[in-house]
Scaffold this motif. Structure first.
Motif, PDB file in Angstrom:
ATOM      1  N   UNK A  23       0.795  -1.218   0.000  1.00 11.79           N
ATOM      2  CA  UNK A  23       0.000   0.000   0.000  1.00 11.79           C
ATOM      3  C   UNK A  23       0.830   1.271   0.000  1.00 11.79           C
ATOM      4  N   UNK A  24       1.883   1.312   0.804  1.00 14.46           N
ATOM      5  CA  UNK A  24       2.728   2.497   0.869  1.00 14.46           C
ATOM      6  C   UNK A  24       3.447   2.769  -0.440  1.00 14.46           C
ATOM      7  N   UNK A  28       2.897   6.064  -2.670  1.00 15.03           N
ATOM      8  CA  UNK A  28       4.015   6.934  -3.039  1.00 15.03           C
ATOM      9  C   UNK A  28       4.026   7.175  -4.545  1.00 15.03           C
ATOM     10  N   UNK A  29       3.746   6.137  -5.330  1.00 10.55           N
ATOM     11  CA  UNK A  29       3.706   6.301  -6.791  1.00 10.55           C
ATOM     12  C   UNK A  29       2.596   7.275  -7.193  1.00 10.55           C
ATOM     13  N   UNK A  30       1.441   7.170  -6.547  1.00  9.28           N
ATOM     14  CA  UNK A  30       0.344   8.107  -6.828  1.00  9.28           C
ATOM     15  C   UNK A  30       0.761   9.522  -6.439  1.00  9.28           C
ATOM     16  N   UNK A  61      -3.795  18.016  -1.698  1.00  6.63           N
ATOM     17  CA  UNK A  61      -4.557  16.763  -1.743  1.00  6.63           C
ATOM     18  C   UNK A  61      -3.690  15.610  -2.247  1.00  6.63           C
ATOM     19  N   UNK A  62      -2.779  15.907  -3.182  1.00  4.80           N
ATOM     20  CA  UNK A  62      -1.883  14.878  -3.707  1.00  4.80           C
ATOM     21  C   UNK A  62      -0.822  14.474  -2.690  1.00  4.80           C
ATOM     22  N   UNK A  63      -0.718  15.211  -1.599  1.00  4.70           N
ATOM     23  CA  UNK A  63       0.193  14.843  -0.511  1.00  4.70           C
ATOM     24  C   UNK A  63      -0.586  14.150   0.602  1.00  4.70           C
ATOM     25  N   UNK A  64      -1.703  14.735   1.004  1.00  5.56           N
ATOM     26  CA  UNK A  64      -2.446  14.242   2.166  1.00  5.56           C
ATOM     27  C   UNK A  64      -3.111  12.891   1.887  1.00  5.56           C
ATOM     28  N   UNK A  66      -2.397  10.344  -0.344  1.00  8.64           N
ATOM     29  CA  UNK A  66      -1.471   9.214  -0.318  1.00  8.64           C
ATOM     30  C   UNK A  66      -0.863   8.975   1.070  1.00  8.64           C
ATOM     31  N   UNK A  67      -0.631  10.045   1.832  1.00  7.92           N
ATOM     32  CA  UNK A  67      -0.107   9.864   3.184  1.00  7.92           C
ATOM     33  C   UNK A  67      -1.113   9.110   4.045  1.00  7.92           C
ATOM     34  N   UNK A  68      -2.390   9.432   3.921  1.00  5.89           N
ATOM     35  CA  UNK A  68      -3.425   8.717   4.679  1.00  5.89           C
ATOM     36  C   UNK A  68      -3.520   7.249   4.244  1.00  5.89           C
TER      37      UNK A  68
END
Length: 132
Positions: A23-24, A28-30, A61-64, A66-68
């Protein structure tokens, strides 16, 4: 009553297992494609808005998101590790040992990918967009 899980439970458990391990990396790729790609393409077009939204909001949003997703994979890895730790260790069940090892790999890799996403997000959000 049977102690073996049904096919739906095995499928759900298998999908959760692979989400915990991979998943991680997928998140990260996304993050990499969405965050940096949107930033570059929007700036190349000479704009600072994406579909009417400010570029910072879209990049945020592209950071938060994928981090979630990575935090979720980390929690799934920890759950998998706890479940395999509770299983009896008789030395003959290699699949449990393999699952436990992959859970540990999932924990550490998800921590690594979460760090990469957060640090990449800091770079995306701190540096001004569309530097000329």
């Amino acid at each position: 009553m049977s102690t073996h899980p049904g096919p739906r439970a095995r499928l759900a458990g298998g999908l959760l297992f692979w989400y915990a391990v991979l998943g991680g990396a997928l998140a990260w790729a996304v993050h990499l494609l969405a965050g940096w790609g949107v930033d570059e393409l929007t700036c190349a077009a000479g704009s600072e808005h994406v579909a009417g939204l400010p570029l910072r909001v879209v990049v945020g949003a592209a950071v938060v998101l994928p981090a979630l997703a990575t935090v979720g994979a980390l929690l799934a890895s920890a759950l998998l590790w706890r479940r395999t730790a509770a299983a009896p260790h008789d030395g003959r069940d290699r699949s449990t040992e393999r699952s436990r090892m992959l859970a540990v790999v999932g924990i550490w890799s998800n921590l690594l990918f979460l760090t990469i996403i957060v640090l990449g997000g800091v770079a995306l959000l701190v540096l001004p967009p569309c530097q000329r």
